[in-house]
Design a protein around this motif. Structure first.
Motif, PDB file in Angstrom:
ATOM      1  N   UNK A 288       0.756  21.028 -29.408  1.00 27.57           N
ATOM      2  CA  UNK A 288       1.359  21.602 -28.201  1.00 27.57           C
ATOM      3  C   UNK A 288       0.749  22.960 -27.901  1.00 27.57           C
ATOM      4  N   UNK A 289       0.585  23.784 -28.926  1.00 27.62           N
ATOM      5  CA  UNK A 289       0.068  25.134 -28.716  1.00 27.62           C
ATOM      6  C   UNK A 289      -1.412  25.153 -28.371  1.00 27.62           C
ATOM      7  N   UNK A 290      -2.160  24.173 -28.845  1.00 25.19           N
ATOM      8  CA  UNK A 290      -3.570  24.101 -28.482  1.00 25.19           C
ATOM      9  C   UNK A 290      -3.753  23.837 -26.997  1.00 25.19           C
ATOM     10  N   UNK A 291      -2.740  23.244 -26.379  1.00 22.27           N
ATOM     11  CA  UNK A 291      -2.830  22.945 -24.942  1.00 22.27           C
ATOM     12  C   UNK A 291      -2.674  24.191 -24.089  1.00 22.27           C
ATOM     13  N   UNK A 292      -2.187  25.278 -24.691  1.00 30.26           N
ATOM     14  CA  UNK A 292      -2.069  26.547 -23.961  1.00 30.26           C
ATOM     15  C   UNK A 292      -3.324  27.367 -24.223  1.00 30.26           C
ATOM     16  N   UNK A 293      -4.178  27.569 -23.225  1.00 28.29           N
ATOM     17  CA  UNK A 293      -5.523  28.106 -23.484  1.00 28.29           C
ATOM     18  C   UNK A 293      -5.576  29.602 -23.737  1.00 28.29           C
ATOM     19  N   UNK A 294      -4.593  30.359 -23.260  1.00 27.58           N
ATOM     20  CA  UNK A 294      -4.684  31.817 -23.371  1.00 27.58           C
ATOM     21  C   UNK A 294      -4.452  32.289 -24.807  1.00 27.58           C
ATOM     22  N   UNK A 295      -5.157  33.373 -25.169  1.00 30.16           N
ATOM     23  CA  UNK A 295      -4.991  34.006 -26.473  1.00 30.16           C
ATOM     24  C   UNK A 295      -4.902  35.513 -26.265  1.00 30.16           C
ATOM     25  N   UNK A 296      -4.364  36.207 -27.259  1.00 31.73           N
ATOM     26  CA  UNK A 296      -4.381  37.661 -27.203  1.00 31.73           C
ATOM     27  C   UNK A 296      -5.820  38.173 -27.300  1.00 31.73           C
ATOM     28  N   UNK A 297      -6.024  39.375 -26.819  1.00 31.65           N
ATOM     29  CA  UNK A 297      -7.290  40.055 -27.070  1.00 31.65           C
ATOM     30  C   UNK A 297      -7.424  40.273 -28.586  1.00 31.65           C
ATOM     31  N   UNK A 298      -8.616  40.579 -29.087  1.00 32.15           N
ATOM     32  CA  UNK A 298      -8.773  40.778 -30.528  1.00 32.15           C
ATOM     33  C   UNK A 298      -7.732  41.735 -31.096  1.00 32.15           C
ATOM     34  N   UNK A 299      -7.174  41.376 -32.256  1.00 33.59           N
ATOM     35  CA  UNK A 299      -6.126  42.160 -32.905  1.00 33.59           C
ATOM     36  C   UNK A 299      -6.690  42.932 -34.087  1.00 33.59           C
TER      37      UNK A 299
END
Length: 554
Positions: A288-299
């Motif tokens: 399910x989460x892989x289907x959401x493409x956005x990620x945070x900027x590098x942490x």
């Protein structure tokens, strides 16, 4: 008069040299002149209250020196109230009373109400068992909410009154810690129906501080249905976020609420008596989460259990990753490899053995198993890792420690068998040989809870009750650690700094990378300074189970 002013200045300078509140208090009691001058100094040191009698004494002090003369106590910047309000004799009886009936009779809580109005400089407030305190006198709800100068608020013992204080407080908070669970250790946090707590939205509670909060720690809250699905309801200034034992399955929801995080701590897989929730299928949640493409900027930093990172499909680049493994079974190692490919850290700490106090572990760590940790990970990802830490806790091991092979239990180079040492190929050296770019290696081993470690390690053999501690104290002397350091230096040709924390013993070596390859032992102060400079300070292991605000164990 001039002489008196000079004398007051001298007395004030004397007070400034006193570091302990008990010394300041004793000096104040020696003279009326000293008492008057010492009031400011005593309050500037902060006030920490642990009993109802101490609370009443503090309130009387404030009334005598401030309230009766109508002077604001702007010197007090930090206040901690940590009182067990429950009568333990009542709560252990067969006919257990309700929460309000079980609260100890108290005088301090009511006395505190007028005092709070004079704390015009208070910046940091910590209240343990907050709901119990507020139930002692509900006028405290409005009194706490009227505070206007707070920047940091830490509360445990959550309830309806506590929610009201946080939601209504007139201060604009920058930092908050909220424990939404019960104060009884190792109890499940989700069964709050009797108090109506399942209806409380922790983020709605913080809405007033949406534009000012920078650090948020929430413990033991079910946030799945409450986090926003759009950016209209976001805490854009929050850069440090810790969600501990918070039930969250969708990364999209967390990212919408906290879009600009660069320091993240997250432990969400519920563990009860050592058994994972069989209803949780991390593969399905990951899909399910892989289907959401956005990620945070590098942490800059992430500290989480491997299942949380795997299931939430966390793919942001991370400078330092501290990842905790519940076990070292094949599925855990597989998840670790996936996570490493997802986040590609430069600094990596693998942690094992620091969670549920009731979880029993058997010794199944072997050199062969450790050697498989990074097997199958792409070479380009392995080559990114320049700093590596191995952090092991043995306090929940169930086997007789005299039968352990310490090489297996702690990944080191010495076996215990019939109380004799036997050389063996070092597991750590083998592991580091698979990390060709690592220049800084840190190894930490605990056998008891961190806060008790020094007492155990420094006790005489007659005083020690923990067999594991006894074995480790005998088996990790300087000579053994030096031999381990030599093996690592020989096997891992890129390592230039070695840091060993074994129980209370801290040993550091610098490795020369010239023709000699010599080892030079360095002092603790210099070694810890180098660890700080390299960004490999240890994270406190106790934060996995009952965490506080993100910090490092220095």
């Amino acid at each position: 008069m001039a002489l008196q002013v000079i004398a007051d200045d001298i007395y004030y300078l004397v007070f400034e040299e006193l570091d302990r509140r008990s010394d300041v208090s004793a000096f104040m009691r020696s003279s009326r002149s000293f008492f008057h001058i010492g009031v400011d100094r005593l309050l500037k040191m902060g006030v920490y209250i642990y009993t109802d009698n101490e609370l009443a004494s503090f309130c009387h002090f404030m009334k005598r020196n401030f309230i009766t003369v109508h002077i604001a106590a702007s010197q007090l910047e930090e206040l901690t109230i940590s009182i067990d309000w429950v009568d333990k004799e009542d709560t252990t009886s067969v006919d257990r009373p309700s929460d309000k009936e079980s609260i100890k009779s108290t005088q301090g809580a009511s006395l505190l109400v007028p005092v709070l109005g004079y704390l015009t400089g208070l910046q940091r407030l910590t209240i343990e068992s907050c709901e119990m305190l507020l139930q002692c006198d509900e006028q405290l709800v409005a009194a706490f909410a009227a505070l206007t100068t707070l920047g940091e608020l830490n509360v445990t013992g959550f309830g309806l009154l506590t929610y009201q204080v946080i939601a209504d407080v007139r201060s604009y908070l920058c930092k908050i810690y909220v424990d939404c669970g019960y104060e009884i250790p190792n109890q499940p946090a989700e069964n709050h129906t009797s108090q109506g707590l399942d209806l409380l939205d922790p983020l709605q509670m913080l809405c007033r501080h949406q534009g000012t909060l920078q650090e948020v720690t929430i413990h033991a809250a079910n946030m799945t249905a409450r986090l926003p699905r759009t950016n209209d309801y976001a805490f854009a200034q929050v850069h440090i976020l810790a969600l501990k034992r918070c039930y969250v399955r969708e990364r999209e929801l967390v990212m919408n609420a906290f879009p600009n995080v660069n320091w993240l701590e997250m432990f969400w897989i519920e563990v009860s008596n050592g058994q994972e929730d069989p209803s949780v299928n991390v593969d399905e949640i990951r899909a399910v989460n892989l289907a959401f493409p956005m990620q945070w900027a590098p942490l800059d930093f992430v500290y989480a259990d491997v299942d949380s990172l795997f299931a939430l499909a966390f793919k942001s680049r991370v400078h330092r990753l501290d990842v905790a493994l519940w076990e070292l079974e094949a599925i855990d190692i597989e998840h670790l490899r996936t996570v490493l490919a997802d986040v590609q850290p430069r600094h990596l700490v693998v942690q094992w053995g620091y969670w549920d106090a009731f979880r029993e572990l058997s010794v199944e760590i072997s050199p062969e198993l450790l050697g498989q940790l990074f097997a199958g990970v792409e070479e380009r990802i392995i080559n990114e890792i320049t700093h590596f830490g191995l952090d092991l806790g043995l306090k929940n091991l169930i086997d007789d420690p005299a039968l352990y092979t310490v090489c297996a239990a702690s990944s080191c180079c010495t076996h215990f068998a019939d109380n004799h040492f036997h050389d063996n190929k070092d597991a750590v050296a083998q592991l580091l040989a698979s990390l060709p770019r690592v220049r800084c290696f840190a190894f930490r081993l605990h056998a008891v809870s961190r806060e008790y470690e020094d007492d155990f390690a420094n006790a005489t053999p007659e005083d020690r009750e923990d067999d594991i501690v006894e074995v480790l104290a005998a088996g990790f002397d300087v000579e053994i650690l030096a031999a381990l350091a030599a093996q690592i230096a020989s096997a891992a040709r890129s390592v230039t700094l070695l840091c060993f924390f074994v129980m209370s013993r801290r040993v550091f070596w610098r490795v020369a990378r010239d023709a000699s390859g010599s080892l030079t032992r360095i002092g603790e102060e210099e070694g810890e300074h180098l660890m700080a400079a390299e960004g490999i300070l240890w994270h406190c292991p106790s934060k996995i189970w009952w965490p506080r605000n993100p910090s490092h164990d220095e």
